[in-house]
Design a protein around this motif. Sequence first.
Motif, mmCIF file in Angstrom:
data_model
loop_
_atom_site.group_PDB
_atom_site.id
_atom_site.type_symbol
_atom_site.label_atom_id
_atom_site.label_comp_id
_atom_site.label_asym_id
_atom_site.label_seq_id
_atom_site.Cartn_x
_atom_site.Cartn_y
_atom_site.Cartn_z
ATOM 1 N N PRO A 31 1.126 -1.323 0.290
ATOM 2 C CA PRO A 31 0.328 -0.157 0.081
ATOM 3 C C PRO A 31 1.081 1.095 0.072
ATOM 4 O O PRO A 31 0.901 2.599 -0.484
ATOM 5 C CB PRO A 31 -0.975 -0.260 1.710
ATOM 6 N N ARG A 32 2.385 1.376 0.274
ATOM 7 C CA ARG A 32 3.237 2.289 0.497
ATOM 8 C C ARG A 32 3.379 2.917 -0.873
ATOM 9 O O ARG A 32 2.917 3.698 -1.123
ATOM 10 C CB ARG A 32 3.767 2.324 1.362
ATOM 11 N N TYR A 33 4.116 1.649 -1.077
ATOM 12 C CA TYR A 33 4.326 1.304 -3.089
ATOM 13 C C TYR A 33 3.355 2.471 -4.296
ATOM 14 O O TYR A 33 2.789 3.076 -4.828
ATOM 15 C CB TYR A 33 4.875 0.816 -3.337
ATOM 16 N N GLN A 61 0.814 6.636 -6.786
ATOM 17 C CA GLN A 61 -0.317 7.425 -7.010
ATOM 18 C C GLN A 61 0.627 9.625 -6.976
ATOM 19 O O GLN A 61 0.224 10.530 -7.576
ATOM 20 C CB GLN A 61 -1.449 8.230 -6.053
ATOM 21 N N ALA A 62 1.204 9.405 -5.639
ATOM 22 C CA ALA A 62 2.496 10.711 -5.308
ATOM 23 C C ALA A 62 3.099 11.497 -6.351
ATOM 24 O O ALA A 62 2.798 12.557 -6.801
ATOM 25 C CB ALA A 62 2.745 10.873 -4.419
ATOM 26 N N PRO A 69 -2.296 -7.759 -2.793
ATOM 27 C CA PRO A 69 -3.135 -6.920 -2.625
ATOM 28 C C PRO A 69 -4.057 -5.962 -3.413
ATOM 29 O O PRO A 69 -4.103 -5.581 -3.584
ATOM 30 C CB PRO A 69 -1.645 -6.185 -1.732
ATOM 31 N N ALA A 70 -5.074 -6.116 -1.947
ATOM 32 C CA ALA A 70 -6.150 -5.226 -2.767
ATOM 33 C C ALA A 70 -5.954 -3.002 -3.208
ATOM 34 O O ALA A 70 -5.136 -3.406 -2.690
ATOM 35 C CB ALA A 70 -7.437 -4.510 -1.390
ATOM 36 N N GLY A 71 -6.291 -3.487 -4.349
ATOM 37 C CA GLY A 71 -6.117 -1.889 -4.972
ATOM 38 C C GLY A 71 -5.242 -2.282 -5.434
ATOM 39 O O GLY A 71 -3.977 -1.138 -6.847
ATOM 40 N N ILE A 72 -3.756 -2.902 -5.858
ATOM 41 C CA ILE A 72 -2.669 -3.092 -6.327
ATOM 42 C C ILE A 72 -2.722 -3.351 -7.561
ATOM 43 O O ILE A 72 -3.548 -4.742 -7.837
ATOM 44 C CB ILE A 72 -1.252 -4.166 -5.072
ATOM 45 N N PRO A 73 -2.227 -2.865 -8.715
ATOM 46 C CA PRO A 73 -1.681 -3.085 -9.483
ATOM 47 C C PRO A 73 -1.049 -3.745 -10.841
ATOM 48 O O PRO A 73 -0.301 -4.387 -9.321
ATOM 49 C CB PRO A 73 -1.456 -1.718 -11.010
ATOM 50 N N THR A 74 -1.572 -4.587 -11.764
ATOM 51 C CA THR A 74 -1.687 -6.267 -11.724
ATOM 52 C C THR A 74 -0.263 -5.722 -12.440
ATOM 53 O O THR A 74 0.111 -4.719 -12.794
ATOM 54 C CB THR A 74 -1.640 -6.728 -12.989
ATOM 55 N N ARG A 75 0.969 -7.175 -13.303
ATOM 56 C CA ARG A 75 1.686 -6.842 -13.553
ATOM 57 C C ARG A 75 1.822 -6.251 -15.683
ATOM 58 O O ARG A 75 2.127 -5.222 -15.589
ATOM 59 C CB ARG A 75 2.221 -8.407 -14.273
ATOM 60 N N ASP A 76 0.372 -6.406 -16.015
ATOM 61 C CA ASP A 76 0.432 -5.495 -17.206
ATOM 62 C C ASP A 76 0.487 -4.115 -17.201
ATOM 63 O O ASP A 76 0.390 -3.578 -17.497
ATOM 64 C CB ASP A 76 -0.746 -6.317 -17.494
ATOM 65 N N LEU A 77 -1.015 -4.124 -15.658
ATOM 66 C CA LEU A 77 -0.823 -2.342 -15.597
ATOM 67 C C LEU A 77 -0.080 -1.659 -15.650
ATOM 68 O O LEU A 77 0.437 -0.406 -15.675
ATOM 69 C CB LEU A 77 -2.178 -2.760 -14.591
ATOM 70 N N SER A 78 0.733 -2.472 -14.804
ATOM 71 C CA SER A 78 2.070 -1.491 -14.190
ATOM 72 C C SER A 78 3.510 -1.034 -15.073
ATOM 73 O O SER A 78 3.224 0.204 -15.000
ATOM 74 C CB SER A 78 2.365 -2.404 -12.525
#
Length: 223
Positions: A81-83, A88-89, A129-138
């Motif tokens: 979540p910190r990442y 987002q920042a 974890p919830a909200g973490i983007p997938t490999r392809d999205l990242s």
Amino acid sequence: REKHAVEMPHPFDSAQGVPSSLIPHPSSLILCTGILLLIALIYLPVTGLMADRRYASVASILDDRKTEEMDVVPLLPETAPRYLADLQAAEGAHSLEPSRPVYSWAVAYIATRMGGWAEAMELMKAPLPAGIPTRDLSFGIAEKQLKEMIAAEPTSPDAHLALADLYENWRRDPAAAIESLMRAVYAFPGSGAVRLAVARQHLAAGRTGDALEQLRLLSKTDD
């Protein structure tokens, strides 16, 4: 009566039939222009300051407070979540000033790390974890930002090298990877560090001949 009569202005002064009250006075135009310029001059520094503040928070979000130095916390399920907040920042800073390459680089760097971690999690069949983007999205976010960075700063070898790595290991497009590697070399043909990085990427991809050629050229500039 005729002598003392006050002549009233006709409501339509121009041939086009525009009421004189609706015709802007030159001084009004100058005033409006000045106000717009003032707003623009105020807005630009404010957006720059806001972007700088968001960018400054990128390093602090991932700082490992258990150490005295500015160390980055490892990417684990509990720190993911910190990442995400860090990504987002960086994206917030980029949205305020999209033409600054350093903001694009920050987004691409964080997204690439998250993509590599998501790929490892998928290989282990572990849920993200919830909200973490997938490999392809990242990796898609990283690719987009690197392209924007190159558009703003075409001679950035780091951006070309990072994009080549994405093409090689994510897109599975060796031709595009080789093109990006060549662009990195053309950006700084006399840089030994760039040629060495290019040679390593060729070698990792199994292109031994291309790697040796880059090392041969490197030996001419740095024995």
